[in-house]
Motif scaffolding. Structure first.
Motif, mmCIF file in Angstrom:
data_model
loop_
_atom_site.group_PDB
_atom_site.id
_atom_site.type_symbol
_atom_site.label_atom_id
_atom_site.label_comp_id
_atom_site.label_asym_id
_atom_site.label_seq_id
_atom_site.Cartn_x
_atom_site.Cartn_y
_atom_site.Cartn_z
ATOM 1 N N ALA A 8 -3.394 63.290 73.083
ATOM 2 C CA ALA A 8 -2.852 62.314 72.130
ATOM 3 C C ALA A 8 -3.040 62.816 70.705
ATOM 4 C CB ALA A 8 -3.532 60.954 72.319
ATOM 5 N N ALA A 9 -4.203 63.399 70.427
ATOM 6 C CA ALA A 9 -4.464 63.903 69.079
ATOM 7 C C ALA A 9 -3.482 65.017 68.722
ATOM 8 C CB ALA A 9 -5.906 64.401 68.985
ATOM 9 N N LEU A 10 -3.277 65.950 69.662
ATOM 10 C CA LEU A 10 -2.363 67.065 69.376
ATOM 11 C C LEU A 10 -0.934 66.571 69.199
ATOM 12 C CD1 LEU A 10 -3.489 69.986 71.723
ATOM 13 C CD2 LEU A 10 -3.853 69.720 69.283
ATOM 14 N N VAL A 11 -0.486 65.685 70.108
ATOM 15 C CA VAL A 11 0.895 65.187 70.017
ATOM 16 C C VAL A 11 1.077 64.392 68.732
ATOM 17 C CG1 VAL A 11 2.561 63.600 71.052
ATOM 18 C CG2 VAL A 11 1.321 65.197 72.499
ATOM 19 N N GLY A 12 0.117 63.493 68.435
ATOM 20 C CA GLY A 12 0.226 62.675 67.227
ATOM 21 C C GLY A 12 0.239 63.532 65.969
ATOM 22 N N GLY A 13 -0.670 64.492 65.902
ATOM 23 C CA GLY A 13 -0.721 65.376 64.741
ATOM 24 C C GLY A 13 0.539 66.210 64.614
ATOM 25 N N GLY A 14 1.012 66.734 65.726
ATOM 26 C CA GLY A 14 2.206 67.572 65.710
ATOM 27 C C GLY A 14 3.436 66.800 65.287
ATOM 28 N N LEU A 15 3.607 65.594 65.841
ATOM 29 C CA LEU A 15 4.784 64.794 65.495
ATOM 30 C C LEU A 15 4.754 64.398 64.023
ATOM 31 C CD1 LEU A 15 5.185 62.436 68.613
ATOM 32 C CD2 LEU A 15 6.572 64.412 67.985
ATOM 33 N N ALA A 16 3.561 64.042 63.516
ATOM 34 C CA ALA A 16 3.464 63.639 62.112
ATOM 35 C C ALA A 16 3.804 64.808 61.188
ATOM 36 C CB ALA A 16 2.066 63.101 61.818
ATOM 37 N N LEU B 90 8.758 72.358 81.668
ATOM 38 C CA LEU B 90 9.429 73.608 81.293
ATOM 39 C C LEU B 90 10.915 73.368 81.017
ATOM 40 C CD1 LEU B 90 8.211 76.522 81.244
ATOM 41 C CD2 LEU B 90 9.540 76.923 83.329
ATOM 42 N N CYS B 91 11.558 72.588 81.894
ATOM 43 C CA CYS B 91 12.981 72.287 81.701
ATOM 44 C C CYS B 91 13.180 71.456 80.441
ATOM 45 C CB CYS B 91 13.548 71.549 82.905
ATOM 46 S SG CYS B 91 13.656 72.577 84.368
ATOM 47 N N ALA B 92 12.246 70.535 80.168
ATOM 48 C CA ALA B 92 12.350 69.726 78.953
ATOM 49 C C ALA B 92 12.269 70.629 77.728
ATOM 50 C CB ALA B 92 11.241 68.679 78.923
ATOM 51 N N PHE B 93 11.334 71.574 77.764
ATOM 52 C CA PHE B 93 11.172 72.498 76.649
ATOM 53 C C PHE B 93 12.437 73.334 76.468
ATOM 54 C CE2 PHE B 93 9.316 76.296 74.552
ATOM 55 C CZ PHE B 93 8.840 75.656 73.426
ATOM 56 N N ALA B 94 12.981 73.817 77.597
ATOM 57 C CA ALA B 94 14.210 74.616 77.533
ATOM 58 C C ALA B 94 15.356 73.785 76.962
ATOM 59 C CB ALA B 94 14.565 75.131 78.933
ATOM 60 N N GLY B 95 15.462 72.533 77.403
ATOM 61 C CA GLY B 95 16.512 71.660 76.901
ATOM 62 C C GLY B 95 16.371 71.425 75.404
ATOM 63 N N ALA B 96 15.113 71.226 74.961
ATOM 64 C CA ALA B 96 14.866 70.997 73.536
ATOM 65 C C ALA B 96 15.268 72.231 72.732
ATOM 66 C CB ALA B 96 13.393 70.663 73.313
ATOM 67 N N ARG C 153 -4.482 72.047 81.181
ATOM 68 C CA ARG C 153 -3.434 73.057 81.109
ATOM 69 C C ARG C 153 -2.335 72.654 80.119
ATOM 70 N NH1 ARG C 153 0.343 74.648 86.017
ATOM 71 N NH2 ARG C 153 -1.575 74.572 87.199
ATOM 72 N N SER C 154 -1.910 71.361 80.200
ATOM 73 C CA SER C 154 -0.858 70.943 79.266
ATOM 74 C C SER C 154 -1.375 70.992 77.832
ATOM 75 C CB SER C 154 -0.346 69.543 79.623
ATOM 76 O OG SER C 154 -1.379 68.583 79.568
ATOM 77 N N ILE C 155 -2.659 70.708 77.660
ATOM 78 C CA ILE C 155 -3.250 70.807 76.321
ATOM 79 C C ILE C 155 -3.205 72.250 75.839
ATOM 80 C CG2 ILE C 155 -5.432 70.660 75.056
ATOM 81 C CD1 ILE C 155 -6.029 68.170 76.776
ATOM 82 N N GLY C 156 -3.546 73.177 76.731
ATOM 83 C CA GLY C 156 -3.525 74.590 76.370
ATOM 84 C C GLY C 156 -2.142 75.041 75.947
ATOM 85 N N VAL C 157 -1.133 74.608 76.728
ATOM 86 C CA VAL C 157 0.242 75.002 76.420
ATOM 87 C C VAL C 157 0.659 74.457 75.052
ATOM 88 C CG1 VAL C 157 2.651 74.681 77.101
ATOM 89 C CG2 VAL C 157 0.917 75.203 78.832
ATOM 90 N N LEU C 158 0.345 73.162 74.832
ATOM 91 C CA LEU C 158 0.740 72.564 73.552
ATOM 92 C C LEU C 158 -0.017 73.216 72.394
ATOM 93 C CD1 LEU C 158 2.286 70.533 71.897
ATOM 94 C CD2 LEU C 158 0.586 68.805 72.445
ATOM 95 N N LEU D 96 7.652 72.633 67.372
ATOM 96 C CA LEU D 96 6.483 71.769 67.523
ATOM 97 C C LEU D 96 6.875 70.470 68.231
ATOM 98 C CD1 LEU D 96 3.533 71.422 66.884
ATOM 99 C CD2 LEU D 96 4.139 70.707 64.577
ATOM 100 N N THR D 97 8.009 69.893 67.810
ATOM 101 C CA THR D 97 8.485 68.671 68.466
ATOM 102 C C THR D 97 8.818 68.947 69.926
ATOM 103 O OG1 THR D 97 9.441 68.010 66.361
ATOM 104 C CG2 THR D 97 10.144 66.797 68.299
ATOM 105 N N ALA D 98 9.506 70.070 70.163
ATOM 106 C CA ALA D 98 9.910 70.406 71.533
ATOM 107 C C ALA D 98 8.697 70.502 72.449
ATOM 108 C CB ALA D 98 10.689 71.722 71.537
ATOM 109 N N ALA D 99 7.636 71.161 71.973
ATOM 110 C CA ALA D 99 6.442 71.307 72.807
ATOM 111 C C ALA D 99 5.791 69.946 73.057
ATOM 112 C CB ALA D 99 5.451 72.261 72.143
ATOM 113 N N SER D 100 5.765 69.083 72.027
ATOM 114 C CA SER D 100 5.170 67.763 72.199
ATOM 115 C C SER D 100 5.960 66.938 73.203
ATOM 116 C CB SER D 100 5.136 67.008 70.863
ATOM 117 O OG SER D 100 4.430 67.747 69.905
ATOM 118 N N VAL D 101 7.291 66.935 73.058
ATOM 119 C CA VAL D 101 8.124 66.152 73.963
ATOM 120 C C VAL D 101 7.977 66.653 75.394
ATOM 121 C CG1 VAL D 101 10.487 65.533 74.546
ATOM 122 C CG2 VAL D 101 9.789 65.555 72.181
ATOM 123 N N ALA D 102 7.877 67.971 75.549
ATOM 124 C CA ALA D 102 7.794 68.534 76.896
ATOM 125 C C ALA D 102 6.570 68.020 77.636
ATOM 126 C CB ALA D 102 7.777 70.060 76.830
#
Lengths: 314, 328
Positions: free
Chosen positions: B61-69, B117-123, B190-195, B244-250
């Protein structure tokens, strides 16, 4: 197996098919023991996602995430073994158990805190983050997909094996088969009215031929208004419904169904349906007809009583 | 208050939010039990709850919130539009198309990782498409055209999603809807690491662009006159904020409101250039989303609310209060 279920036009043929189905149900009812079973106590059963679920001993702390599975467990006599329920497990006398939230999006940490040794979840065709996460934390997950009656019998057998209640599962399956067979026999040779099962009204959605509901309607001496629809829950055209004019409309909502019927009687399209105007809307409790579990016998009986009142038991 | 002191305060707020996020949840645990869980010495269920559910979820949540902001602040400067937010350029639409297609087409084969992965590719496809459209008009990249291209590409992708959902079966439909609603419940290390692999370099790059963004927000001519390489800055800012947005959304689906409002709140409270605005937005966004997700998990426990509901329900009244206060 039921994708090619034809509309039985000849009573003898219908009886033959139904018998074949009951026999096949019996075969599938054995559950699918996985190869290489280890110790005496351990149980291995393949779930509907094709995963082999192995328990060191029959499950004693179970959480089922669908009402139909919870009902099945209760019917097998697993009451003390249930440690949680979902918000949708109503009317089963287990309100005192802690809830884990919704069945599809439960609170993971509530589940973990209840220390289940088995979670019964829905097998989705999409990604299953819930099951994956529980498995990653060492909690066995048995995923079931109960669409038709064969699935119901298989789930009864599987849950029986997993909870060490194989004998109870056998007798439950036998009793259910008896109930269904009695309903089928009571309408043999009767004309088959067409039935629109109203899963939802906007857009009009019905139960496709692969669902247990379509099979129960068939068994209860009715026939689907849309036998050609192959999806499980197809949206259908209101125009086509008006053209085909169902003899009965089954609404799985005993509480608000009457109000819905009043509303639909003045809704364009719906008000052209003679079944609505002439009082052939059948209101049945959702928890009876919507749950592919131990109450399918009762559901078949109730459908039969509505479609063939003369055949109803006195 | 000096900017450095404010940042320190915001960092404390974010740290506090993380502590609260680990401390409370649907299952009541005492402080001692939580500490045992963190150390891994408690009983197995408590350790699993704290270490494998609450901690990763709060960190994600911290990474996504910070990234989106940070992404929202960048887009607002780049497009010189106060309505700009991370999803305005069609990134969320592209990600959703990728995710929904993965869910609908591959069925049970789609694991959470494949969907992400597909979400990231789509973004990324959406980012490239928008950029391609915008850069084919005129010689220099016109940010107004960029904005329009983003909006129409987003609308097109939304139509694609509706089309895919029309033919999806009930299970796929449900999975897709849950994905679109956005949730942090899928948090794993793992998802935290990727983001984090995207988050850290992206945030550093944006910080490095802070002064150029200040000038860009005033106007492109002024920025060019004062020595900013305008085209390069626009390209970098657009690319990095989109990534950054793409990775968060994924990893979390679409979580609204954070990226739009957090930068505005920072500006209203303290004003200031991007050298302050960007790090302050990251910290405030992190604290805000961690607390919002904690509320989402606990208010109606064990039922979880969609986190986007909480961000809006908590954020809107606060934002209105700030708007009125500034008028007075």
């Amino acid at each position: 197996m039921f994708s090619t279920w034809p509309r039985p036009t000849h009573p003898a043929r219908a009886a033959l098919l139904a018998t074949a189905w009951l026999a096949l149900g019996a075969c599938a009812g054995e559950g699918r023991p996985a190869a290489g079973e280890a110790q005496a106590d351990s149980v291995s059963v393949v779930d509907d996602g094709g995963r082999t679920v192995t328990l060191p001993r029959p499950a004693r702390r179970v959480i089922a995430l669908m009402p139909s599975a919870t009902e099945t467990l209760l019917a097998l006599g697993v009451r003390e073994g249930l440690v949680g329920r979902t918000d949708f497990d109503t009317g089963m006398g287990i309100d005192s158990l802690p809830s884990v939230g919704g069945g599809l999006d439960p609170s993971l940490e509530t589940i973990v805190s209840l220390r289940p040794d088995l979670v019964v979840s829905w097998e989705t065709s999409g990604p299953a983050p819930l099951g994956d996460r529980l498995r990653a934390m060492g909690i066995p997950v048995f995923a079931v997909k109960t669409e038709d009656t064969t699935d119901v019998f298989r789930t009864v057998a599987s849950l029986g094996r997993l909870t060490g209640r194989g004998a109870a599962a056998d007798s439950l399956a036998r009793a259910l088969r008896g109930e269904l067979e009695a309903v089928r026999r009571s309408v043999a040779g009767q004309p088959r009215p067409s039935v629109f099962y109203m899963a939802w009204y906007d857009p009009p959605t019905t139960a496709g031929r692969g669902t247990f509901i379509a099979q129960l309607i068939d068994l209860a001496g009715g026939r689907s208004l849309f036998p050609e629809a192959s999806a499980l829950w197809p949206n259908v055209s209101l125009e086509e419904m008006v053209r085909r004019q169902p003899d009965f409309i089954v609404i799985p909502d005993a509480e608000n169904g009457a109000a819905r019927v009043r509303e639909l009687r003045t809704t364009p399209g719906w008000r052209e349906l003679r079944a609505l105007r002439e009082g052939r809307a059948v209101l049945l409790p959702a928890e009876v007809v919507n749950r592919p579990g131990p109450r399918i016998g009762e559901a078949a009986r109730r459908l039969r009583d509505a479609l063939h009142p003369a055949a109803a038991a006195p | 208050m000096k900017p450095a002191l404010r940042l320190l305060l915001l960092a404390l707020a974010a740290a506090l939010a993380l502590l609260v996020g680990v401390r409370v949840g649907a299952v009541p645990l005492s402080v001692g039990e939580v500490l045992d869980g963190v150390r891994g010495t408690g009983d197995a269920a408590t350790v699993a709850i704290v270490r494998r559910l609450r901690l990763p979820r709060a960190v994600l949540a911290a990474l996504v919130g910070g990234g989106l902001a940070a992404s929202g602040a960048t887009f607002q400067a780049l497009l010189r539009n106060p309505l700009a937010e991370p999803y305005i350029m069609g990134v969320s639409g592209g990600a959703a198309v990728g995710a929904v297609l993965a869910i609908v087409l591959t069925g049970s084969l789609a694991s959470g990782g494949i969907v992400a992965l597909c979400a990231f590719a789509g973004a990324l496809a959406a980012v490239l498409l928008v950029f391609r459209i915008a850069s084919s008009v005129g010689r220099a990249l016109d940010t107004r055209i960029l904005l329009l291209a983003g909006v129409v590409v987003g609308a097109f992708f939304n139509a694609c999603i509706l089309l895919a959902l029309t033919f999806a079966d009930a299970d796929a439909f449900r999975s897709a809807m849950f994905w679109i609603m956005g949730s942090l419940s899928g948090a794993t290390w793992r998802s935290i690491g990727v983001l984090a692999a995207v988050f850290v370099p992206a945030i550093l790059l944006l910080f490095a662009l802070a002064r150029s963004l200040d000038l860009l927000a005033v106007g492109e001519e002024t920025a060019a006159a004062l020595g900013t390489r305008v085209e390069r800055t626009k390209l970098l800012a657009y690319g990095v904020a989109s990534l950054l947005t793409a990775a968060s959304v994924a990893v979390s689906g679409v979580i609204g409101f954070v990226g739009l409002v957090v930068p505005h709140v920072v500006r209203m409270l303290w004003g200031g250039g991007h050298r302050f605005l960007l790090p302050a937005s990251v910290l405030l966004g992190a604290a805000f989303l961690v607390l919002a997700d904690t509320l989402a998990r606990t208010v109606a426990a064990p039922t979880e609310l969609p986190v986007g509901v909480v961000t809006a329900f908590v954020g809107v009244p606060f934002f209105v209060y700030l708007l009125r206060r500034r008028q007075a």
